[in-house]
Design a protein around this motif. Structure first.
Motif: not given
Length: 336
Positions: A124-137, A198-207
């Motif tokens: 991949l060229d880019l891996l984007v974090g996904w705050r799937w359990q976000r600790k915000d208001g 865009p196929a070289r851009i992915g997502e990853e669940r992060v803390g």
């Protein structure tokens, strides 16, 4: 590293912009070193102080003294904003892979090794974090963020769950082909999509953790900035190489409406014998026609400027990832 090839042993530069985060510097540096302790790649941590008014710069210098082999510090002259601070760190990075994250301890550095491995394994060229359990208001952060993600995805066509997550992993050779200005850090995936698939851009669940120290720099006021930046982003994605099409379409729309109105009024005057001088529609037709001419003229001027920019800077309207086979043309001299 040649673009498009898998790299087994990368070098990683972790870029962290900070603004008034004095209480977070020491634990941040400790967490990063703990997370990277077992990796077998060379790495460094680039801490960028964005003109903080507290003791952040002093804390950064102390971290440098404690970890002189892995920590690098950049102190900006004044507060330029997160995007500029991030670009300063990217410019100073020497790794073949660049990781970015916030300095508020809400991102988890332990996610970085896993994300780097996936970036390389899946090429991949880019891996984007996904705050799937976000600790915000809920109302001040989560809901506006979700609405913004939906809006950005619909407008740009790059659909991600979390555009706002600063934890991202980049292939340096691709990231270096773009420059970040204003507050465009939130649109980095979209900028990347202008030079890679865009196929070289992915997502990853992060803390994600709640903020413990310091004050959040985000609020509802950023919503309006996102909307304005999104309009700019849309223009650059669709019409950067052909701005005349953008202004030309608007000009044709207004110009055609104005011509039709004036044509109808002409028919009313000549064939029906009715007066048109006191009709508001006459003023509207003239106004729309003039606006149309102005937009068409602007389109021509922007086309000329775009061509001058490409020719003067040596830019090309395309980006070559790799060329196969990688060998000299038949009959070409090898210089011996």
């Amino acid at each position: 590293m040649a673009s498009g090839t898998r790299e087994e042993c990368p070098s990683v530069s972790l870029v962290v912009p900070l603004y008034n985060e004095e209480d977070n510097v020491a634990p941040l540096v400790e967490q990063v070193h703990a997370a990277m302790a077992n990796v077998d790649w060379p790495w460094d941590l680039i801490l960028v102080d964005d003109g903080s008014s507290d003791r952040t710069a002093l804390q950064l210098k102390q971290s440098l003294l404690r970890y002189p082999d892995t920590v690098r510090v950049i102190i900006l002259q004044r507060n330029f904003g997160q995007t500029a601070a991030m670009q300063a760190g990217i410019d100073a990075a020497t790794g073949t892979v660049i990781a970015t994250m916030d300095g508020d301890l809400q991102n988890h550095p332990q996610d970085i090794p896993r994300m780097v491995r996936r970036l390389l394994d899946e090429d991949l060229d880019l891996l984007v974090g996904w705050r799937w359990q976000r600790k915000d208001g809920l109302w001040l952060r989560k809901i506006p963020s979700r609405l913004a993600n939906l809006l950005v995805g619909r407008v740009t066509g790059i659909r991600l769950h979390d555009y706002g997550c600063s934890l991202k992993i980049f292939r340096t050779s691709v990231l270096r082909q773009i420059r970040l200005y204003g507050e465009m850090h939130r649109f980095i995936p979209t900028w990347m999509a202008t030079i890679t698939s865009p196929a070289r851009i992915g997502e990853e669940r992060v803390g994600h953790s709640p903020r413990v120290h310091g004050k959040s720099k985000y609020g509802l006021s950023r919503t309006f900035k996102v909307i304005l930046d999104l309009l700019v982003m849309y223009f650059f994605m669709r019409y950067r190489a052909k701005p005349g099409h953008f202004f030309g379409r608007i000009g044709l729309l207004f110009g055609t409406a104005g011509v039709l109105i004036l044509a109808w009024l002409t028919w009313v005057k000549l064939y029906l014998g009715e007066g048109i001088a006191d009709r508001p529609l006459l003023l509207l037709g003239v106004l729309l026609s003039l606006v149309g001419v102005q937009f068409l003229s602007t389109g021509i001027i922007t086309e000329m400027l775009a061509r001058i920019d490409y020719e003067a800077s040596g830019k090309k309207p395309y980006v070559v990832r790799t060329m196969l086979p990688d060998q000299k043309m038949k009959g070409q001299s090898d210089g011996r």
